[in-house]
Design a protein around this motif. Structure first.
Motif, PDB file in Angstrom:
ATOM      1  N   CYS A 169      51.612  47.802  40.089  1.00  0.00           N
ATOM      2  CA  CYS A 169      51.155  46.430  39.803  1.00  0.00           C
ATOM      3  C   CYS A 169      51.309  45.541  41.033  1.00  0.00           C
ATOM      4  O   CYS A 169      50.408  44.763  41.379  1.00  0.00           O
ATOM      5  N   ALA A 170      52.452  45.670  41.703  1.00  0.00           N
ATOM      6  CA  ALA A 170      52.723  44.838  42.872  1.00  0.00           C
ATOM      7  C   ALA A 170      51.749  45.127  44.004  1.00  0.00           C
ATOM      8  O   ALA A 170      51.235  44.205  44.649  1.00  0.00           O
ATOM      9  N   GLY A 171      51.474  46.407  44.260  1.00  0.00           N
ATOM     10  CA  GLY A 171      50.559  46.766  45.332  1.00  0.00           C
ATOM     11  C   GLY A 171      49.148  46.271  45.093  1.00  0.00           C
ATOM     12  O   GLY A 171      48.475  45.787  46.016  1.00  0.00           O
ATOM     13  N   LEU A 172      48.669  46.364  43.860  1.00  0.00           N
ATOM     14  CA  LEU A 172      47.323  45.906  43.526  1.00  0.00           C
ATOM     15  C   LEU A 172      47.181  44.403  43.733  1.00  0.00           C
ATOM     16  O   LEU A 172      46.222  43.932  44.353  1.00  0.00           O
ATOM     17  N   VAL A 173      48.147  43.650  43.228  1.00  0.00           N
ATOM     18  CA  VAL A 173      48.097  42.187  43.367  1.00  0.00           C
ATOM     19  C   VAL A 173      48.219  41.789  44.833  1.00  0.00           C
ATOM     20  O   VAL A 173      47.499  40.907  45.318  1.00  0.00           O
ATOM     21  N   ALA A 174      49.132  42.440  45.567  1.00  0.00           N
ATOM     22  CA  ALA A 174      49.350  42.095  46.970  1.00  0.00           C
ATOM     23  C   ALA A 174      48.110  42.361  47.813  1.00  0.00           C
ATOM     24  O   ALA A 174      47.729  41.534  48.650  1.00  0.00           O
ATOM     25  N   ALA A 175      47.461  43.501  47.606  1.00  0.00           N
ATOM     26  CA  ALA A 175      46.264  43.825  48.376  1.00  0.00           C
ATOM     27  C   ALA A 175      45.127  42.854  48.083  1.00  0.00           C
ATOM     28  O   ALA A 175      44.403  42.432  48.987  1.00  0.00           O
ATOM     29  N   THR A 176      44.986  42.482  46.831  1.00  0.00           N
ATOM     30  CA  THR A 176      43.924  41.548  46.437  1.00  0.00           C
ATOM     31  C   THR A 176      44.138  40.176  47.070  1.00  0.00           C
ATOM     32  O   THR A 176      43.196  39.561  47.583  1.00  0.00           O
ATOM     33  N   MET A 177      45.367  39.707  47.065  1.00  0.00           N
ATOM     34  CA  MET A 177      45.663  38.376  47.599  1.00  0.00           C
ATOM     35  C   MET A 177      45.616  38.334  49.114  1.00  0.00           C
ATOM     36  O   MET A 177      45.236  37.318  49.714  1.00  0.00           O
ATOM     37  N   GLY A 178      46.010  39.419  49.777  1.00  0.00           N
ATOM     38  CA  GLY A 178      46.146  39.388  51.226  1.00  0.00           C
ATOM     39  C   GLY A 178      44.923  39.788  52.013  1.00  0.00           C
ATOM     40  O   GLY A 178      44.850  39.520  53.213  1.00  0.00           O
ATOM     41  N   THR A 179      43.916  40.398  51.377  1.00  0.00           N
ATOM     42  CA  THR A 179      42.775  40.926  52.121  1.00  0.00           C
ATOM     43  C   THR A 179      41.964  39.868  52.876  1.00  0.00           C
ATOM     44  O   THR A 179      41.620  40.086  54.049  1.00  0.00           O
ATOM     45  N   PRO A 180      41.606  38.715  52.292  1.00  0.00           N
ATOM     46  CA  PRO A 180      40.830  37.731  53.071  1.00  0.00           C
ATOM     47  C   PRO A 180      41.515  37.308  54.373  1.00  0.00           C
ATOM     48  O   PRO A 180      40.886  37.283  55.434  1.00  0.00           O
ATOM     49  N   ALA A 181      42.804  36.991  54.305  1.00  0.00           N
ATOM     50  CA  ALA A 181      43.534  36.612  55.517  1.00  0.00           C
ATOM     51  C   ALA A 181      43.668  37.793  56.463  1.00  0.00           C
ATOM     52  O   ALA A 181      43.690  37.626  57.689  1.00  0.00           O
ATOM     53  N   ASP A 182      43.712  39.006  55.928  1.00  0.00           N
ATOM     54  CA  ASP A 182      43.820  40.202  56.754  1.00  0.00           C
ATOM     55  C   ASP A 182      42.553  40.410  57.575  1.00  0.00           C
ATOM     56  O   ASP A 182      42.614  40.790  58.755  1.00  0.00           O
ATOM     57  N   VAL A 183      41.387  40.157  56.981  1.00  0.00           N
ATOM     58  CA  VAL A 183      40.120  40.275  57.706  1.00  0.00           C
ATOM     59  C   VAL A 183      40.069  39.260  58.851  1.00  0.00           C
ATOM     60  O   VAL A 183      39.697  39.593  59.985  1.00  0.00           O
ATOM     61  N   VAL A 184      40.458  38.022  58.567  1.00  0.00           N
ATOM     62  CA  VAL A 184      40.465  36.978  59.603  1.00  0.00           C
ATOM     63  C   VAL A 184      41.422  37.355  60.725  1.00  0.00           C
ATOM     64  O   VAL A 184      41.100  37.235  61.917  1.00  0.00           O
ATOM     65  N   LYS A 185      42.599  37.846  60.359  1.00  0.00           N
ATOM     66  CA  LYS A 185      43.600  38.253  61.353  1.00  0.00           C
ATOM     67  C   LYS A 185      43.061  39.338  62.267  1.00  0.00           C
ATOM     68  O   LYS A 185      43.198  39.278  63.490  1.00  0.00           O
ATOM     69  N   THR A 186      42.419  40.356  61.686  1.00  0.00           N
ATOM     70  CA  THR A 186      41.894  41.468  62.476  1.00  0.00           C
ATOM     71  C   THR A 186      40.795  41.007  63.408  1.00  0.00           C
ATOM     72  O   THR A 186      40.739  41.413  64.578  1.00  0.00           O
ATOM     73  N   ARG A 187      39.898  40.137  62.927  1.00  0.00           N
ATOM     74  CA  ARG A 187      38.809  39.649  63.776  1.00  0.00           C
ATOM     75  C   ARG A 187      39.362  38.878  64.982  1.00  0.00           C
ATOM     76  O   ARG A 187      38.878  39.021  66.102  1.00  0.00           O
ATOM     77  N   ILE A 188      40.358  38.027  64.750  1.00  0.00           N
ATOM     78  CA  ILE A 188      40.936  37.233  65.835  1.00  0.00           C
ATOM     79  C   ILE A 188      41.654  38.128  66.836  1.00  0.00           C
ATOM     80  O   ILE A 188      41.513  37.980  68.052  1.00  0.00           O
ATOM     81  N   MET A 189      42.441  39.083  66.333  1.00  0.00           N
ATOM     82  CA  MET A 189      43.212  39.954  67.223  1.00  0.00           C
ATOM     83  C   MET A 189      42.309  40.861  68.058  1.00  0.00           C
ATOM     84  O   MET A 189      42.700  41.296  69.142  1.00  0.00           O
ATOM     85  N   ASN A 190      41.109  41.147  67.578  1.00  0.00           N
ATOM     86  CA  ASN A 190      40.188  42.019  68.301  1.00  0.00           C
ATOM     87  C   ASN A 190      39.330  41.253  69.296  1.00  0.00           C
ATOM     88  O   ASN A 190      38.597  41.861  70.077  1.00  0.00           O
ATOM     89  N   GLN A 191      39.388  39.942  69.323  1.00  0.00           N
ATOM     90  CA  GLN A 191      38.579  39.158  70.239  1.00  0.00           C
ATOM     91  C   GLN A 191      39.006  39.412  71.687  1.00  0.00           C
ATOM     92  O   GLN A 191      40.194  39.530  71.982  1.00  0.00           O
ATOM     93  N   PRO A 192      38.045  39.494  72.589  1.00  0.00           N
ATOM     94  CA  PRO A 192      38.402  39.629  74.005  1.00  0.00           C
ATOM     95  C   PRO A 192      39.039  38.352  74.535  1.00  0.00           C
ATOM     96  O   PRO A 192      38.857  37.274  73.964  1.00  0.00           O
ATOM     97  N   THR A 193      39.789  38.477  75.628  1.00  0.00           N
ATOM     98  CA  THR A 193      40.472  37.356  76.236  1.00  0.00           C
ATOM     99  C   THR A 193      39.887  37.091  77.615  1.00  0.00           C
ATOM    100  O   THR A 193      39.664  38.027  78.395  1.00  0.00           O
ATOM    101  N   ASP A 194      39.624  35.809  77.948  1.00  0.00           N
ATOM    102  CA  ASP A 194      39.086  35.494  79.278  1.00  0.00           C
ATOM    103  C   ASP A 194      40.202  35.408  80.306  1.00  0.00           C
ATOM    104  O   ASP A 194      41.373  35.697  80.018  1.00  0.00           O
ATOM    105  N   SER A 195      39.858  35.034  81.533  1.00  0.00           N
ATOM    106  CA  SER A 195      40.827  34.993  82.618  1.00  0.00           C
ATOM    107  C   SER A 195      41.919  33.960  82.402  1.00  0.00           C
ATOM    108  O   SER A 195      42.987  34.026  83.020  1.00  0.00           O
ATOM    109  N   ASN A 196      41.645  32.998  81.545  1.00  0.00           N
ATOM    110  CA  ASN A 196      42.640  31.967  81.241  1.00  0.00           C
ATOM    111  C   ASN A 196      43.453  32.283  79.994  1.00  0.00           C
ATOM    112  O   ASN A 196      44.218  31.441  79.521  1.00  0.00           O
ATOM    113  N   GLY A 197      43.266  33.499  79.442  1.00  0.00           N
ATOM    114  CA  GLY A 197      44.025  33.895  78.260  1.00  0.00           C
ATOM    115  C   GLY A 197      43.515  33.266  76.995  1.00  0.00           C
ATOM    116  O   GLY A 197      44.218  33.249  75.982  1.00  0.00           O
ATOM    117  N   ARG A 198      42.262  32.744  77.001  1.00  0.00           N
ATOM    118  CA  ARG A 198      41.716  32.119  75.806  1.00  0.00           C
ATOM    119  C   ARG A 198      40.790  33.066  75.071  1.00  0.00           C
ATOM    120  O   ARG A 198      40.112  33.866  75.705  1.00  0.00           O
TER     121      ARG A 198
END
Length: 261
Positions: A232-261
């Motif tokens: 029960c806990a795993g099902l609820v946790a995965a459902t609640m956390g997935t939207p933020a998880d997608v955003v997190k992955t997209r941001i972490m995969n972004q390339p970084t420029d010479s200024n670290g941005r």
């Protein structure tokens, strides 16, 4: 009359926390190793939309569905590539899982405390879960960042792009060099939000489901009860956390420029 010395309660409590930390880290590391191909597949699926936009019609760029993604990684990159990035994933659990469980246990025992009848209200579980999960994930966010970048290297090679990182240590120092200390926490805000939501659903649901099962069924506090509560806990946790998880992955995969941005 011989007097025996009683060991201080505080020392026993500290030892119990250390034991909890070690057991949590070992258990989480074993679970991470066994389920890591699913985590890698999940990350590739979360980036799938970005890759499709950059593929210019390359048929190898996009997979559809979890099974085809996993099979594609195994066939095109090699079976062992399903565990690419496992090292920082284990490092993450050394920090995240230990801090999360120990902090939650400390809050439940010493700060929030159970009711006189032994029950632990859902609002207290929610506060403890959100606090412990958010704190643990913030501390472990650099390892998560390294893991995500390593997980995407196989896809970059398929698209004909040069490798961005070669290993966990290379990724860590590259991120540190380009973005400084703050660069190691890129994507930490949605990462912390995800962890807070996951732990809100995980720890809160586990305690609540277990209490409900013990109260309304004939089951005792056994392995069966723990398995049902964990499901029960795993099902609820995965459902609640997935939207933020997608955003997190997209941001972490972004390339970084010479200024670290």
């Amino acid at each position: 009359m011989v007097q025996t010395k009683v060991p201080p309660v505080q020392n026993n409590y500290a030892d119990a926390l250390w034991c909890t930390y070690i057991v949590s880290v070992v258990a989480a590391s074993v679970a991470e190793f066994l389920t890591y191909p699913l985590d890698l597949t999940k990350t590739r699926l979360q980036i799938q939309g970005e890759v499709a936009a950059q593929s210019n019609g390359n048929p190898q760029a996009v997979y559809r569905g979890m099974v085809r993604t996993a099979i594609g990684i195994s066939q095109e990159e090699g079976f062992l590539k399903l565990w690419q990035g496992i090292t920082p994933a284990i490092y993450r659990h050394v920090v995240y899982s230990g801090i999360r469980i120990v902090t939650y246990e400390y809050l439940r025992r010493s700060v929030l405390k159970k009711n006189e009848d032994g029950s632990f209200p859902i609002w207290k579980s929610a506060i403890g879960g959100v606090t412990s999960g958010g704190l643990a994930q913030f501390c472990a966010s650099p390892a998560d960042l390294v893991k995500v970048q390593l997980q995407m290297e196989g896809k970059r090679r398929l698209l004909g792009k040069p490798p961005r990182v070669k290993s966990a240590s290379h990724a860590f120092f590259k991120i540190l060099h380009e973005g400084g200390i703050r660069g190691l926490w890129k994507g930490s805000i949605p990462n912390v939000q995800r962890a807070a939501l996951v732990n809100l659903g995980d720890l809160t649901t586990y305690d609540t489901a277990k209490q409900f099962i013990l109260t309304h069924t004939r089951l005792e506090d056994s392995h069966t009860t723990h398995v049902l509560s964990s499901g029960c806990a795993g099902l609820v946790a995965a459902t609640m956390g997935t939207p933020a998880d997608v955003v997190k992955t997209r941001i972490m995969n972004q390339p970084t420029d010479s200024n670290g941005r």
